[in-house]
Design an enzyme around this catalytic site. Structure first.
Site, PDB file in Angstrom:
ATOM      1  N   GLY A 307       0.699  -1.298  -0.001  1.00 17.15           N
ATOM      2  CA  GLY A 307      -0.202   0.060   0.093  1.00 17.15           C
ATOM      3  C   GLY A 307       0.694   1.170   0.123  1.00 17.15           C
ATOM      4  O   GLY A 307       1.940   1.323  -0.548  1.00 17.15           O
ATOM      5  N   SER A 308       0.595   2.413   0.699  1.00 16.65           N
ATOM      6  CA  SER A 308       1.137   3.568   0.668  1.00 16.65           C
ATOM      7  C   SER A 308       2.280   3.837   1.346  1.00 16.65           C
ATOM      8  O   SER A 308       3.017   4.723   1.238  1.00 16.65           O
ATOM      9  CB  SER A 308       0.129   4.805   1.068  1.00 16.65           C
ATOM     10  OG  SER A 308      -1.090   4.704   0.465  1.00 16.65           O
TER      11      SER A 308
END
Length: 590
Positions: A307-308
């Site tokens: 993810g981020s």
């Protein structure tokens, strides 16, 4: 007068004959005795001794596994096995019942043991194991029975003082039949990786044996026993317990499926703590109900889409290439970005114009995708490779995977955007921690170490110190009041980190699609940001409830663990509060 001739009586002749026979017998016996006592003395002595002597194996105990402070994580404790001498043992039914009752086994099972091993390959075995790894109290009760042919044999049992806290790191052992011997071998974790060093080499000696089968005297040592070598891990049991406690509490609070937490030392790449949940107790001997999901070390074996948490490395690639600066502004309006194939990248809000720092602080998917487009597939892929993605950390841990990073030659615009927001590539929590060590160490990729190392390890430079420092300063904004990771704040310390929230793939009609209900919450960060000492990565899989983002779920876990870890290691604060108190001066102004 006429004299009668002397005649020898017949019985006198028989007497001489018998005397001659006895004389021959005596001479024969004398010669035989002389032959046995002189000529065959050594042979007969050896033959007689062999009946009362036996060559026995001297077991080598496994080496002790300790943490970096010398506290035991795995030790071998002396214990006994109850054995039965099959040649001299003649237990009655009552004695069988008494012995079985003490050992907690049935009489039928005890008799079956004797019957099944009495004859093997048409050769009588001398003894049989009745029960192994018997507690000392039971062993004393068995010997108090004083049954003929029942005796104890010394062996060792592996014991793990820290139990489930270090289970996934240390692992456990099993017994394996090798020929006529039953040896202890490492099955999981460090026990398996360093099995050869920990096992040692058994010795042997010759002993005298009494009529009842007991060993009464040691005659000679044939081979010296070499015990297993001690092993000092990089793990700090204090941090390990702290991480285990917080992860276990979080999994219960959020009713999550599983989770992992890794703590690394920025200075030398040592793994100071590595925990997974749910865990298991390696001291339990009944492991038939265990399965791979329970004792698998997810931090090194289970790759995931980060993810981020991947976004700082996209920024680093842009700064490294010199195509952007810290204050470069990117237009993220209108908060969406259409890609080929009907894919859409979305932000939670329309953030408008953002510089690189705020792209991280707001975790803008649109902004980081536009940055990645300018960086290009080749440079982005090289940056990921440089920090350790796509190949194993070479920690030596059993079952470790190198994740997945596909070739950039097939990346289109959609793949570039997907890789920039933490999808389409897979990394393990340990790989993610190693990558963040690169940022915290000023651009050095340091080898991951499970064993204790020197206080400082140089590593390989893969990023310029200026870029690494700039990215760390940008990540400090993530933990500010206006950032997505504000709950990762630690009082008294500057913290740099990045939140991550990834949707989890599920199968629907044999197709892999991203679920709208299943998420993975992540947080990766370091402290003190002015001179990073620790990197912590937190992963929570499938938290249930209203809160599921990395900022809401993983960041608070990071804060609690980091706060206590810095205190335990006596790391000085780098963000002291400024006092606004005024000092009153007598006779003047304050």
């Amino acid at each position: 007068m006429r004299t009668r001739p002397n005649k020898i009586p017949e019985f006198l002749n028989r007497r001489y004959l018998m005397m001659l026979v006895f004389l021959v017998m005596i001479i024969a016996l004398f010669l035989r005795a002389t032959w046995l006592q002189v000529i065959e003395r050594d042979f007969l002595t050896q033959k007689g001794s062999a009946q009362h002597m036996k060559l026995i194996k001297m077991h080598a105990y496994r080496g002790m596994v300790t943490d970096r402070l010398g506290d035991p994580l795995a030790i071998s404790t002396p214990i006994h096995a109850v054995c039965l001498n099959l040649k001299i043992s003649k237990l009655s039914n009552r004695q069988f019942s008494k012995l079985a009752s003490i050992l907690g086994i049935s009489v039928r099972q005890l008799k079956r043991i004797k019957k099944s091993v009495f004859w093997k390959k048409r050769q009588q075995k001398e003894f049989a194991y009745v029960k192994r790894q018997v507690r000392p109290t039971l062993a004393r009760r068995v010997m108090a029975l004083n049954y003929k042919g029942v005796y104890l044999k010394r062996e060792f049992k592996r014991y793990y003082p820290t139990g489930s806290t270090t289970a996934h790191v240390v692992g456990f052992t099993n017994f394996k039949d090798v020929g006529k011997e039953r040896i202890e071998v490492g099955a999981e974790g460090v026990e398996r990786v360093y099995n050869r060093e920990l096992s040692g080499i058994p010795g042997s000696k010759r002993v005298h044996k009494s009529r009842d089968g007991r060993y009464v005297e040691s005659v000679e040592r044939i081979r010296t026993t070499l015990h297993g070598k001690p092993l000092a891990l990089s793990i700090d049991h204090r941090l390990q317990y702290l991480a285990y406690r917080e992860l276990k509490s979080a999994l219960r609070k959020y009713r999550a499926k599983s989770g992992s937490l890794v703590i690394m030392d920025v200075r030398n790449g040592e793994v100071l703590a590595m925990v997974n949940g749910p865990s298991f107790n390696p001291n339990k001997t009944d492991r038939r109900r265990w399965h791979g999901n329970l004792y698998r070390n997810r931090a090194v074996t289970d790759p995931l889409e980060p993810g981020s948490t991947i976004k700082p490395f996209v920024i680093a690639a842009a700064l490294n290439a010199g195509i952007m600066k810290v204050n470069t502004r990117i237009n993220t309006s209108p908060g969406t970005l259409r890609l080929p194939g009907k894919y859409i990248i979305r932000d939670i809000h329309n953030h408008g114009m953002l510089n690189l720092t705020n792209i991280l602080a707001k975790s803008s998917n649109v902004g980081i995708s536009r940055v990645a487009f300018k960086v290009g597939a080749s440079r982005l892929w090289k940056q990921y490779q440089a920090v350790g993605f796509g190949h194993s950390t070479r920690s030596g841990y059993s079952g470790e995977t190198g994740g997945k990073l596909s070739s950039h030659k097939k990346w289109g615009k959609t793949q570039i955007a997907s890789h920039s927001i933490g999808y389409s590539l897979y990394v393990t929590p340990l790989q993610l921690a190693q990558a963040y060590v690169v940022l915290g160490s000023g651009g050095f990729l340091k080898p991951v170490a499970m064993l204790r190392q020197k206080p400082w390890v140089q590593g390989k430079r893969v990023m310029s110190p200026r870029v690494a420092t700039d990215v760390v300063r940008m990540m400090e904004k993530v933990v500010s009041e206006k950032g997505t990771g504000k709950l990762a704040h630690v009082q008294g310390y500057r913290v740099a980190g990045k939140t991550g929230t990834a949707r989890i793939v599920k199968k629907v009609n044999n197709q892999r699609i991203y679920s709208d209900r299943k998420h993975r919450a992540l947080f990766a960060g370091m402290a003190p940001a002015s001179s990073p000492r620790l990197v912590i990565v937190v992963v929570i899989n499938e938290p249930k409830g209203k809160e599921y983002s990395g900022g809401a779920v993983a960041a608070p876990i990071f804060a609690r663990v980091m706060k206590d870890a810095l205190r335990i290691l006596n790391v000085s604060p780098d963000k002291m509060p400024i006092s606004h108190k005024t000092i009153k001066i007598v006779g003047g102004r304050s």
